[in-house]
Every structure is written in structure tokens, then in C-alpha cells.
Design a protein around this motif. Sequence first.
Motif, PDB file in Angstrom:
ATOM      1  N   GLN A  70      -1.803  12.318  -8.161  1.00 35.96           N
ATOM      2  CA  GLN A  70      -1.162  11.705  -6.999  1.00 35.96           C
ATOM      3  C   GLN A  70      -2.183  11.140  -6.015  1.00 35.96           C
ATOM      4  O   GLN A  70      -1.998  10.043  -5.475  1.00 35.96           O
ATOM      5  CB  GLN A  70      -0.281  12.742  -6.287  1.00 35.96           C
ATOM      6  CG  GLN A  70       0.858  13.281  -7.119  1.00 35.96           C
ATOM      7  CD  GLN A  70       1.963  12.274  -7.325  1.00 35.96           C
ATOM      8  OE1 GLN A  70       2.162  11.390  -6.500  1.00 35.96           O
ATOM      9  NE2 GLN A  70       2.678  12.391  -8.423  1.00 35.96           N
ATOM     10  N   GLU A  99      -9.161  -2.782  -4.677  1.00 38.21           N
ATOM     11  CA  GLU A  99      -8.958  -1.336  -4.719  1.00 38.21           C
ATOM     12  C   GLU A  99      -8.426  -0.833  -3.391  1.00 38.21           C
ATOM     13  O   GLU A  99      -8.824  -1.270  -2.319  1.00 38.21           O
ATOM     14  CB  GLU A  99     -10.296  -0.662  -5.014  1.00 38.21           C
ATOM     15  CG  GLU A  99     -10.207   0.834  -5.112  1.00 38.21           C
ATOM     16  CD  GLU A  99     -11.551   1.448  -5.402  1.00 38.21           C
ATOM     17  OE1 GLU A  99     -11.642   2.686  -5.379  1.00 38.21           O
ATOM     18  OE2 GLU A  99     -12.494   0.695  -5.622  1.00 38.21           O
ATOM     19  N   LEU A 100      -7.487   0.087  -3.475  1.00 39.46           N
ATOM     20  CA  LEU A 100      -6.945   0.685  -2.262  1.00 39.46           C
ATOM     21  C   LEU A 100      -7.948   1.641  -1.661  1.00 39.46           C
ATOM     22  O   LEU A 100      -8.719   2.286  -2.343  1.00 39.46           O
ATOM     23  CB  LEU A 100      -5.651   1.438  -2.582  1.00 39.46           C
ATOM     24  CG  LEU A 100      -4.448   0.554  -2.912  1.00 39.46           C
ATOM     25  CD1 LEU A 100      -3.286   1.431  -3.314  1.00 39.46           C
ATOM     26  CD2 LEU A 100      -4.067  -0.322  -1.751  1.00 39.46           C
ATOM     27  N   THR A 145       2.566   2.629  -2.411  1.00 34.53           N
ATOM     28  CA  THR A 145       2.408   3.471  -3.594  1.00 34.53           C
ATOM     29  C   THR A 145       1.294   4.486  -3.379  1.00 34.53           C
ATOM     30  O   THR A 145       1.433   5.665  -3.712  1.00 34.53           O
ATOM     31  CB  THR A 145       2.105   2.608  -4.834  1.00 34.53           C
ATOM     32  OG1 THR A 145       3.208   1.728  -5.074  1.00 34.53           O
ATOM     33  CG2 THR A 145       1.911   3.481  -6.064  1.00 34.53           C
ATOM     34  N   ALA A 146       0.153   4.035  -2.824  1.00 36.21           N
ATOM     35  CA  ALA A 146      -0.949   4.954  -2.542  1.00 36.21           C
ATOM     36  C   ALA A 146      -0.535   5.990  -1.505  1.00 36.21           C
ATOM     37  O   ALA A 146      -0.892   7.169  -1.605  1.00 36.21           O
ATOM     38  CB  ALA A 146      -2.176   4.182  -2.050  1.00 36.21           C
ATOM     39  N   VAL A 196      -4.841   3.516   4.392  1.00 38.99           N
ATOM     40  CA  VAL A 196      -3.625   2.866   3.945  1.00 38.99           C
ATOM     41  C   VAL A 196      -2.870   2.264   5.117  1.00 38.99           C
ATOM     42  O   VAL A 196      -1.896   1.555   4.935  1.00 38.99           O
ATOM     43  CB  VAL A 196      -2.683   3.837   3.189  1.00 38.99           C
ATOM     44  CG1 VAL A 196      -3.344   4.341   1.945  1.00 38.99           C
ATOM     45  CG2 VAL A 196      -2.234   4.965   4.077  1.00 38.99           C
ATOM     46  N   GLY A 255       1.685   8.468  -3.060  1.00 45.35           N
ATOM     47  CA  GLY A 255       0.839   9.296  -3.903  1.00 45.35           C
ATOM     48  C   GLY A 255       0.152  10.380  -3.090  1.00 45.35           C
ATOM     49  O   GLY A 255       0.022  11.530  -3.525  1.00 45.35           O
ATOM     50  N   LYS A 267       0.807  -1.222   0.000  1.00 48.11           N
ATOM     51  CA  LYS A 267       0.000   0.000   0.000  1.00 48.11           C
ATOM     52  C   LYS A 267       0.841   1.274   0.000  1.00 48.11           C
ATOM     53  O   LYS A 267       0.314   2.374   0.087  1.00 48.11           O
ATOM     54  CB  LYS A 267      -0.929   0.017   1.222  1.00 48.11           C
ATOM     55  CG  LYS A 267      -2.093  -0.959   1.104  1.00 48.11           C
ATOM     56  CD  LYS A 267      -3.140  -0.701   2.162  1.00 48.11           C
ATOM     57  CE  LYS A 267      -4.382  -1.567   1.920  1.00 48.11           C
ATOM     58  NZ  LYS A 267      -5.465  -1.251   2.865  1.00 48.11           N
ATOM     59  N   VAL A 280      -3.097   7.451  -8.924  1.00 48.33           N
ATOM     60  CA  VAL A 280      -2.098   6.488  -8.450  1.00 48.33           C
ATOM     61  C   VAL A 280      -2.770   5.393  -7.635  1.00 48.33           C
ATOM     62  O   VAL A 280      -2.509   4.195  -7.820  1.00 48.33           O
ATOM     63  CB  VAL A 280      -1.010   7.207  -7.619  1.00 48.33           C
ATOM     64  CG1 VAL A 280      -0.141   6.187  -6.883  1.00 48.33           C
ATOM     65  CG2 VAL A 280      -0.139   8.074  -8.510  1.00 48.33           C
ATOM     66  N   ARG A 281      -3.654   5.792  -6.733  1.00 49.42           N
ATOM     67  CA  ARG A 281      -4.317   4.828  -5.856  1.00 49.42           C
ATOM     68  C   ARG A 281      -5.207   3.866  -6.626  1.00 49.42           C
ATOM     69  O   ARG A 281      -5.309   2.685  -6.285  1.00 49.42           O
ATOM     70  CB  ARG A 281      -5.137   5.601  -4.807  1.00 49.42           C
ATOM     71  CG  ARG A 281      -5.897   4.736  -3.839  1.00 49.42           C
ATOM     72  CD  ARG A 281      -6.418   5.569  -2.675  1.00 49.42           C
ATOM     73  NE  ARG A 281      -7.257   6.671  -3.107  1.00 49.42           N
ATOM     74  CZ  ARG A 281      -8.566   6.557  -3.306  1.00 49.42           C
ATOM     75  NH1 ARG A 281      -9.166   5.393  -3.151  1.00 49.42           N
ATOM     76  NH2 ARG A 281      -9.273   7.609  -3.669  1.00 49.42           N
ATOM     77  N   ARG A 282      -5.829   4.349  -7.700  1.00 51.15           N
ATOM     78  CA  ARG A 282      -6.762   3.501  -8.442  1.00 51.15           C
ATOM     79  C   ARG A 282      -6.076   2.650  -9.511  1.00 51.15           C
ATOM     80  O   ARG A 282      -6.526   1.538  -9.811  1.00 51.15           O
ATOM     81  CB  ARG A 282      -7.847   4.374  -9.093  1.00 51.15           C
ATOM     82  CG  ARG A 282      -8.759   5.050  -8.060  1.00 51.15           C
ATOM     83  CD  ARG A 282      -9.943   5.717  -8.725  1.00 51.15           C
ATOM     84  NE  ARG A 282     -10.825   6.317  -7.726  1.00 51.15           N
ATOM     85  CZ  ARG A 282     -11.760   5.654  -7.055  1.00 51.15           C
ATOM     86  NH1 ARG A 282     -11.930   4.363  -7.282  1.00 51.15           N
ATOM     87  NH2 ARG A 282     -12.510   6.271  -6.166  1.00 51.15           N
TER      88      ARG A 282
END
Length: 449
Positions: free
Chosen positions: A276, A427-428, A141-142, A434, A145, A139, A280-282
Motif C-alpha cells: 500500500q 513518479e509520485l 491512488t497514492a 501528495v 494507498g 494522486k 501502489v505509489r510506484r
Amino acid sequence: MDSAPTAPSSRQTAAFAFIFVTVMVDMLAFGIIIPVLPHLIVELSGGSIAQAAVWSSAFGTVFMLMQFVFSPVQGTLSDRFGRRTVILISSFGLGVDFIVMALAPAVWLLFIGRIVAGICAASFTTANAYIADIVPKEKRTAAYGAMGAAFAIGFVVGPALGGFLGHFSIRLPFWVAAVLSLINFCYGFFVLPESLAPERRSKRFEWSHANPFGALVLLRRYPQVFALASVYFLISLAQFSLNATYVLYTDYRYGWGAQAVGYTLALVGLCSGFVQAVLVRRLMPKLGEKRLIIIGLLLCVVGHLFFGFSSVSWMFLLGIPFLCLGGLSGPPTQTLMTQQVDPHEQGRLQGALSSLASLAGIFGPALFANLFALFISDHAPMHLPGIAFVLAALLLVVATGIASYAVRHVHAVPSADRHPTTPPHGELSPIADVITHESLPHHHSESSP
């Protein structure tokens, strides 16, 4: 089989929220003084624009130099003594420093204040290490972001607010920046828990790790990290094509004034924040870190080429979405690097990365600004006002090649390393989600203010 997801605790959510707010407020505080600092330098240097220009150049260089030198120092200190203490001292130091700058009666004292600001701003290093401590690998990366979104918010709101406050008093933005930093310190003092348990810390502080060149040795110990750090450096260097030439280039080629520049920079900030915080999260769960890095770099190349070769302003504006989509590459690049480094070396890693970005900031502006000046002069080998953006695009092509090699050799996060309360796919969740239930070590003595 993974267990059902568990909601993050209120303290864990507060910890992540504090780091997010810390980065946003620090960027806001720095952004607020951008419109007024040159004018204050003019006032304190006797009203000479030429002399103020020399001082302004020195201010910019010394700030990035302090970032380069002290980012690994703060990272190494946080590996040894924990993240919380370093972050709080930096926030308090910034608050006091902005007060000194607000009261500065001479330009030399303002210059010293800028040196201290560069030292304290190195806390971004520790903030990134904090994220690596509390957010599960899959997690991050999210989370990174979200940090990018915090930067974008500060970039959009700060200069606009500083320009507004500057109408009332040239020193008022410094007072507001000081208040923001000190409020940040007070909030963190009562809310922020420690993220690095004592048993995960370095056994001693070593100066060989804390100097910027010694910190870079860490990167060579991890070949994949070294390659990705090279990508990170090239991205940072290319970014200074904008910082160094955007205002002058758009004025020279399209006749834009300050208002048009302000509107387009706000658009860049908004688009970057959307990329960001949302895209990024999706996209990361669907594409993965490795594909996201390559896609982001290629889109950024397209954006810079639009900037460099557009003869009319509407074509230039078409490049903004591509440039902002290039932000897809940053968080996954940072995530993959944190996954390859031991927990007790996360601070050193972030310090080394900050030093690389600062190194780019020391040399990048002079490189791109002088190229721009050369290629619009009578002595130019060819008339190409957008040479800075063309060179940035070439640097990013090289970065794409290095990244393509690096991601083939980076080890994926094994399923056993995934956090037990986090589903491996899907999905995050939003920013507060997070963090999972057991992400922070349960050491009450370390978590209490």
C-alpha cells in the motif's frame, strides 16, 4: 503547459499527516483491545466460555451493524457541515467510549460501549472524503494507498501491544486506546484545517441520503461508480474468508498454534503495508489505475487459491505475497470512483462504500465460518477445508469480470482537470507530497481551530 511543481504548504502537509495519523491511531486503538476484549467479556459474564462466545458474536455483529447504519450518516453530515467537525467529534467520542469500556462493571455496559465504538469508527468515511477534497485526482491512488498502509500498521502493532499490556491488566489496553484517541483529538483540534469550502457543501442535510439504503441510491446515479462499487463489495466480502476462518483453518490443517498465527498475521500486515505505501505509489504512474485494478484482483485470486488448496504449510505461506499484492486493486478502485462523483457528494460516496463494506462484515463471517464447518464435517459433500478461500477466489473472479467491463467505460481524468501545480506524468512523491499548493481551499475562518 503545466507550471513547475510547487511544494505543499506546511498546513496542507499537516492536514494530510493528521488524516494518516487519525486512521493509524484509530486502527491501533481498535487493535490494542482485540486480544483482551474476549477475556474481559468472560470476566464480566461470570466466567462462562459458552456465554462469552455468544456475547462476542453479538459484539462483532453490532459493531458492523453500526458501521453500516452510521457511515452514510457521517458522510452526509460531513458534506453538509464540513469534514473537520465530524472527524474531531468522532475522535473525541472514541476516547470517551474507551474510558467507559475500561470502567465497565457489567457486560451490558461493555456492549453499549461497543455500539458507540461502531458509530464513532464510521469516521473512516469522512477521512476518505477528506482525502478526496485535498488530493488532486491523479494522486489519489497514492493517497489511498497511504491510508491502506495506516490500516496495516495498526493491524500489525495494535494486537501485539494489546497482548503485552494485557499481561499487566486486562483493562489497561482500553486506557491506552482512550489516551491515543484523545491525543488524536487534541492534535486535530489545533492542526486540522477544514477541507470542504462552504460553497462546495450540500445545501441541506437530507435523511434520504443519510440512511444506508438511501446512500446506495447515489451509486446508481453513476453507472461506472455502481459497477466499481460492486467490485469493492466483492473484495470486502472475500476478505472475510480470512477474518472468519484463518485461525481455525490453520490449526485444523497445519496444527498451528497462537504463536504461529501471530507471526504469519504480522507478516501479512507488513507485506500489505509495503504494497500500500510503496508499490501502489510506484506502479500507478507506470500502469495506470485501470490496469492496476485488474492485476491486483488476479493476484488476489492466486493467493486465495494457494490458501484453499495447499496441503502443507510452506505452500500456504507462498500464497501470502500474492494475497497482499491483491491490495494493489483497492486504492485505484476508490480513486476512479471519486473521479466520477461531484465534490459535494464525496462524503455520501464514502458513506455508501463504508456501508457496503459493513454489509459484507455482517454476513461474510457467518457465510465463510459455516462453510468451513460444513466441509470438514462428516456430512460434507466433499472434504475441502479450504472451501472459504476457494469461494473467495470465485467471488474475486466475478469482481475481475465486472471491473474489466467497468474500467472500459470510466472516463479518464482530462488534462484540464489535472492540478496546475502537478506534472501530468512521473513518479509520485512521498506521503506529504501528495498534496499540492492549492489543494486546500483558502478559507481562513474554516481552517482555524
